[in-house]
Design an enzyme around this catalytic site. Sequence first.
Site, PDB file in Angstrom:
ATOM      1  N   LYS A 278     -14.545 -12.537  15.842  1.00  0.00           N
ATOM      2  CA  LYS A 278     -13.849 -11.930  14.695  1.00  0.00           C
ATOM      3  C   LYS A 278     -12.640 -12.777  14.313  1.00  0.00           C
ATOM      4  O   LYS A 278     -12.380 -13.005  13.128  1.00  0.00           O
ATOM      5  CB  LYS A 278     -13.402 -10.501  15.044  1.00  0.00           C
ATOM      6  CG  LYS A 278     -14.550  -9.502  14.959  1.00  0.00           C
ATOM      7  CD  LYS A 278     -14.223  -8.162  15.586  1.00  0.00           C
ATOM      8  CE  LYS A 278     -15.476  -7.295  15.636  1.00  0.00           C
ATOM      9  NZ  LYS A 278     -15.342  -6.110  16.490  1.00  0.00           N
TER      10      LYS A 278
ATOM     11  N   GLN B 172     -10.839  -2.600  19.328  1.00  0.00           N
ATOM     12  CA  GLN B 172     -12.170  -2.878  19.884  1.00  0.00           C
ATOM     13  C   GLN B 172     -12.573  -1.775  20.870  1.00  0.00           C
ATOM     14  O   GLN B 172     -11.840  -1.479  21.815  1.00  0.00           O
ATOM     15  CB  GLN B 172     -12.170  -4.248  20.572  1.00  0.00           C
ATOM     16  CG  GLN B 172     -13.518  -4.687  21.102  1.00  0.00           C
ATOM     17  CD  GLN B 172     -14.529  -4.946  19.988  1.00  0.00           C
ATOM     18  OE1 GLN B 172     -14.232  -5.606  19.006  1.00  0.00           O
ATOM     19  NE2 GLN B 172     -15.728  -4.408  20.140  1.00  0.00           N
TER      20      GLN B 172
ATOM     21  N   ASP C 215     -12.681  -0.476  10.036  1.00  0.00           N
ATOM     22  CA  ASP C 215     -13.891  -0.139  10.795  1.00  0.00           C
ATOM     23  C   ASP C 215     -14.546   1.133  10.246  1.00  0.00           C
ATOM     24  O   ASP C 215     -15.708   1.424  10.553  1.00  0.00           O
ATOM     25  CB  ASP C 215     -13.516   0.103  12.266  1.00  0.00           C
ATOM     26  CG  ASP C 215     -14.086  -0.946  13.195  1.00  0.00           C
ATOM     27  OD1 ASP C 215     -14.981  -1.704  12.752  1.00  0.00           O
ATOM     28  OD2 ASP C 215     -13.654  -0.998  14.356  1.00  0.00           O
TER      29      ASP C 215
END
Length: 293
Positions: A54, A98, A121
């Site tokens: 990422k 994460q 997200d």
Amino acid sequence: MAATIIDGKARAAALRQDVAAGVLRFREATGRVPGLAVVLVGEDPASSVYVRSKARATGEAGMLGFEHRLPADTDTATLLALVERLNADPRVDGILVQLPLPPQCDAQAVIEAIDPDKDVDGFHPVNAGRLATGLPGFVPCTPYGCLLLLRDLHPTLSGMEAVVIGRSNIVGKPMAALLTAESCTVTVAHSRTRDLAGHVRRADIVVAAVGIPGLVRGDWVKPGASVIDVGINRIAKEDGGTGLVGDVAFDETRQVAGAITPVPGGVGPMTIACLLRNTLVSAGRRDGVETGL
Ligand code: NAP
């Protein structure tokens, strides 16, 4: 006739180019670049790999990346304080924590602490609610990537029969909401579904997001159907090594389907590309700039 193999890698590269071009336009309009903050707690090897890729992709798109690596024994309060700082930081347009978090961290509290307008997200309940009610918000990256692949295949999805296998908050539920919004007739299957094969046989679109290697068999699939395989399963190979396979028995299904995503190289690359897209969209919304994405 054998199925078209959907090239997710190429589609993701094209989307990343569009994002990079959008970042340049955004920079000309505002004098700043979009920023994505990624938070990793602990040393989980798979999570470390995701976070590294990422970070690389963020830089390649011309965005600022802020990486926060915290020790495995970090508590919820420390994490909440970091999220608060990132919420208030004007350079940060997107925040990604994460998952999974270590067991002492309250993952739900952390997700809910993220400003919904920086929640690239799309996991915050406010964004789940916006998706369910048709309001603009952030859609989780993996199902959004699946939708882009399906839109490439079909000029309209309206009226198609879709079966989504899996009902997680991250993939199955948002995928079903997206397909419903496209006017598909959607069936959501899960571990308690009776006659899964029978449901799949009716489907023009099959999205498998389960985590069981080769669950969907070739003879379940309607000839010509579009099959999107979200599953990522590591299996032992005969030569003693390991390999990645999806939730769909690929070799059988490609003989029947109209189009199918491979694993790897299908849905996976779309996820990061959609994360970059969401970050640019967030920056555009926050600064009132049209990003075209
Ligand atoms: P998850 O939270 O474990 O959910 C799995 C879903 O599958 C659940 O809804 C479960 O039903 C259902 N299920 C389990 N066994 C089943 C069966 N025999 N028949 C039908 N449904 C069954 O997993 P997830 O996070 O959604 O991820 C699913 C897969 O996608 C995993 O392999 C994951 O690694 C992969 N993934 C890939 C990406 C990517 O970027 N490509 C991103 C995210 C996830 P119940 O609800 O009844 O338990």
